[in-house]
Write a protein that holds these residues in place. Sequence first.
Motif, PDB file in Angstrom:
ATOM      1  N   PHE A 178       0.567  -1.404  -0.167  1.00  0.00           N
ATOM      2  CA  PHE A 178       0.213   0.047   0.290  1.00  0.00           C
ATOM      3  C   PHE A 178       0.593   1.451   0.506  1.00  0.00           C
ATOM      4  CE2 PHE A 178      -2.346   3.382   2.040  1.00  0.00           C
ATOM      5  CZ  PHE A 178      -3.851   3.269   1.048  1.00  0.00           C
ATOM      6  N   GLN A 179       1.796   1.379   0.549  1.00  0.00           N
ATOM      7  CA  GLN A 179       2.540   2.600   1.074  1.00  0.00           C
ATOM      8  C   GLN A 179       3.576   2.793  -0.601  1.00  0.00           C
ATOM      9  OE1 GLN A 179       3.245   4.802   3.727  1.00  0.00           O
ATOM     10  NE2 GLN A 179       2.082   3.869   4.649  1.00  0.00           N
ATOM     11  N   TYR A 180       3.995   1.681  -1.009  1.00  0.00           N
ATOM     12  CA  TYR A 180       4.992   1.613  -2.323  1.00  0.00           C
ATOM     13  C   TYR A 180       3.641   2.213  -3.420  1.00  0.00           C
ATOM     14  CZ  TYR A 180       6.834   0.357  -6.929  1.00  0.00           C
ATOM     15  OH  TYR A 180       7.118  -0.384  -7.461  1.00  0.00           O
ATOM     16  N   GLY A 199       3.548   5.444  -3.163  1.00  0.00           N
ATOM     17  CA  GLY A 199       4.729   6.463  -3.473  1.00  0.00           C
ATOM     18  C   GLY A 199       5.654   6.944  -2.720  1.00  0.00           C
ATOM     19  N   ASN A 200       5.353   6.462  -1.226  1.00  0.00           N
ATOM     20  CA  ASN A 200       6.276   6.854  -0.559  1.00  0.00           C
ATOM     21  C   ASN A 200       7.293   5.104  -0.083  1.00  0.00           C
ATOM     22  OD1 ASN A 200       7.905   5.775   2.388  1.00  0.00           O
ATOM     23  ND2 ASN A 200       5.841   6.181   3.485  1.00  0.00           N
ATOM     24  N   TYR A 201       8.184   4.780  -1.095  1.00  0.00           N
ATOM     25  CA  TYR A 201       8.776   3.857  -1.568  1.00  0.00           C
ATOM     26  C   TYR A 201      10.233   3.065  -0.103  1.00  0.00           C
ATOM     27  CZ  TYR A 201       7.515   5.354  -6.128  1.00  0.00           C
ATOM     28  OH  TYR A 201       6.609   5.554  -6.880  1.00  0.00           O
ATOM     29  N   SER A 202      10.597   4.715   0.958  1.00  0.00           N
ATOM     30  CA  SER A 202      10.939   4.836   2.447  1.00  0.00           C
ATOM     31  C   SER A 202      10.808   3.170   2.870  1.00  0.00           C
ATOM     32  CB  SER A 202      11.810   5.298   2.930  1.00  0.00           C
ATOM     33  OG  SER A 202      10.780   5.932   2.987  1.00  0.00           O
ATOM     34  N   GLY A 203       9.220   3.941   3.136  1.00  0.00           N
ATOM     35  CA  GLY A 203       8.042   2.788   4.325  1.00  0.00           C
ATOM     36  C   GLY A 203       7.849   1.549   3.538  1.00  0.00           C
ATOM     37  N   ALA A 204       8.098   1.453   1.871  1.00  0.00           N
ATOM     38  CA  ALA A 204       7.618   0.106   1.550  1.00  0.00           C
ATOM     39  C   ALA A 204       8.706  -0.287   2.295  1.00  0.00           C
ATOM     40  CB  ALA A 204       7.149   0.023   0.193  1.00  0.00           C
ATOM     41  N   ALA A 205       9.947  -0.357   1.707  1.00  0.00           N
ATOM     42  CA  ALA A 205      11.744  -0.811   1.250  1.00  0.00           C
ATOM     43  C   ALA A 205      11.311  -1.321   3.123  1.00  0.00           C
ATOM     44  CB  ALA A 205      12.705  -0.163   1.397  1.00  0.00           C
ATOM     45  N   GLN A 206      11.374  -0.769   4.042  1.00  0.00           N
ATOM     46  CA  GLN A 206      10.929  -0.671   5.880  1.00  0.00           C
ATOM     47  C   GLN A 206      10.349  -1.748   5.601  1.00  0.00           C
ATOM     48  OE1 GLN A 206      10.591   2.785   7.146  1.00  0.00           O
ATOM     49  NE2 GLN A 206      10.537   1.596   9.852  1.00  0.00           N
ATOM     50  N   TYR A 207       8.746  -1.775   5.097  1.00  0.00           N
ATOM     51  CA  TYR A 207       8.585  -3.242   5.920  1.00  0.00           C
ATOM     52  C   TYR A 207       8.391  -4.554   4.922  1.00  0.00           C
ATOM     53  CZ  TYR A 207       4.682   0.518   7.614  1.00  0.00           C
ATOM     54  OH  TYR A 207       4.100   1.195   9.192  1.00  0.00           O
ATOM     55  N   LEU A 208       8.920  -4.232   3.796  1.00  0.00           N
ATOM     56  CA  LEU A 208       9.534  -5.197   3.072  1.00  0.00           C
ATOM     57  C   LEU A 208      10.693  -5.681   3.639  1.00  0.00           C
ATOM     58  CD1 LEU A 208       8.847  -4.114  -0.312  1.00  0.00           C
ATOM     59  CD2 LEU A 208       7.464  -5.801   0.917  1.00  0.00           C
TER      60      LEU A 208
HETATM   61  C1  LIG Z   1       6.129   6.199   4.840  1.00  0.00           C
HETATM   62  O1  LIG Z   1       5.903   4.841   5.259  1.00  0.00           O
HETATM   63  C2  LIG Z   1       6.467   5.135   6.599  1.00  0.00           C
HETATM   64  C3  LIG Z   1       5.708   3.557   6.708  1.00  0.00           C
HETATM   65  O2  LIG Z   1       4.900   3.193   7.339  1.00  0.00           O
HETATM   66  C4  LIG Z   1       5.524   6.291   7.577  1.00  0.00           C
HETATM   67  O3  LIG Z   1       6.022   5.851   8.835  1.00  0.00           O
HETATM   68  C5  LIG Z   1       5.732   7.598   7.023  1.00  0.00           C
HETATM   69  O4  LIG Z   1       5.148   8.099   7.119  1.00  0.00           O
HETATM   70  C6  LIG Z   1       5.669   7.613   5.691  1.00  0.00           C
HETATM   71  N1  LIG Z   1       5.926   8.596   4.960  1.00  0.00           N
HETATM   72  C7  LIG Z   1       4.783   8.894   4.588  1.00  0.00           C
HETATM   73  C8  LIG Z   1       5.273  10.461   3.935  1.00  0.00           C
HETATM   74  O5  LIG Z   1       4.053   9.282   4.299  1.00  0.00           O
END
Ligand SMILES: *[C@@H]1O[C@H](CO)[C@@H](O)[C@H](O)[C@H]1NC(C)=O
Length: 449
Positions: free
Chosen positions: A143-145, A148-157
């Motif tokens: 979902f984060q991916y 467009g939140n690729y860093s969040g996606a990478a962290q969860y993955l």
């Molecule tokens: C991106 O994902 C991370 C992990 O879910 C979250 O902590 C962060 O707030 C998100 N960033 C944005 C800009 O939504």
Amino acid sequence: MSSTRMANWELTSRLGKFLDRHLVLTLLEFLSSNQIYDEKELLLGKLEMLKNTNMVDFAIDVYKKLYPDENLPTEFFENRQRVVAELKELEKLTEPVLAILVQDDVSQQIATTRDSRQLFDYLKMNHGLTSEMIDSLYKSAKFQYECGNYSGAAQYLSSHRLLVSQNDKNYLSNLWGKLASEILMQQWENALEDFNRLRDYIDNYQHFSALQLLQQRTWLIHWSLFIYFNHSQGRDMLIDMFLERKASYQKQQPYLNAVQTICPHIIRYLTTAVITHRRRREYMKELVKVIQQESYTYRDPITEFVECLCVNFDFDGAQKKLRECVDVFNNDFFLIALQDEFIENARLFVFEVFCQIHECISINMLADKLNMTPEEAERWIVNLIRQARLDAKIDSKLGHVVMGTQAVSPYQQLIEKTKAMSIRCQVLTMNIEKRLQTPERVAWAVNEF
Ligand SMILES: *[C@@H]1O[C@H](CO)[C@@H](O)[C@H](O)[C@H]1NC(C)=O
Ligand SMILES: *[C@@H]1O[C@H](CO)[C@@H](O)[C@H](O)[C@H]1NC(C)=O
């Protein structure tokens, strides 16, 4: 995608068939910036790509650019509401597993346990972890991916991968998703690590059908272009992937096979890598064979340049093709930065071949063509000889370079011809198989357009 202005040898729509939507968007951004297509058509293409992601605000921006005088259709607002609601829902679901992962004993356990099963059992016993929780971690990543939140996606993955075995239903998608996320964040070292992990998995997984394996490899080849043309060792790795035969399984060259069966346009990138690379001589012969075998399915000025030079020994033709290559480089996302390096190396290559087929060349004539002084030309030739790139002697008194001759025995020629024939047969068989079966997609965020 149709174009108003004919964009010569532009590969985006071919490449896009084997890329994730988000990766296609980066190619479209590039095309917008270099203005070879009509901007309106590109925006329409972007909007189409964005429809199936969660990047609602990005889609709204594009829509407003396309139709500045119109009201925003209600579906955009509905979409935004849906995304926000789903995000809340997923956050609630993922909260428990995230809370578990930050406990002190858990990070310690993660650091010391190699086996995902063991780790899972420990977390289940001591913290009440369930497999549903793990699945929700994957869903959140996806979902984060899509947001467009690729860093969040990478962290969860990354966390998700620690907790599941290779047999988990989401394991392969995890690898694809992590690779895409790292590419989109331009973290090339991480991307390379994920690429290697994915390649290992694909090459060793026992349960793909022959066709699935071919598809997985084709996707991997396309995604890896981002790494190959950005990582400092990228072009080395590209050549190894397709032409190296050292590892035992590489004798069959499965990636080259995929190129010849499904995506011959990749030959452009392979050719560029070989020409711009110092080890090119070793691989040129094999590359020429591939270019010739595929010349009826794929050609562009880069492959034609090699054909002119190495097959027809047509030096004027080669120079002409080289000028056309500039267009190709300017319109290619992956190659644009390499233009000067390519032209420089291609010129040297022309003269290397020239030297190879002439028995005796005057240094003055060579200096003239190379735009060098005779002394510089002589030094250049001495260097080529020293690097074993040229089999020749210099006669300083007469001002001549005298070439050594390497004759190829008829027996050797026969062996080479037979080898080429058997490869051709393999490719034909694969093509027939391909036509008989309808592809089934198994990758992360698959897209069809
Ligand atoms: C991106 O994902 C991370 C992990 O879910 C979250 O902590 C962060 O707030 C998100 N960033 C944005 C800009 O939504
Ligand atoms: C390579 O990386 C740089 C920045 O890290 C980026 O600007 C460029 O677009 C990338 N090129 C490719 C082909 O991915």
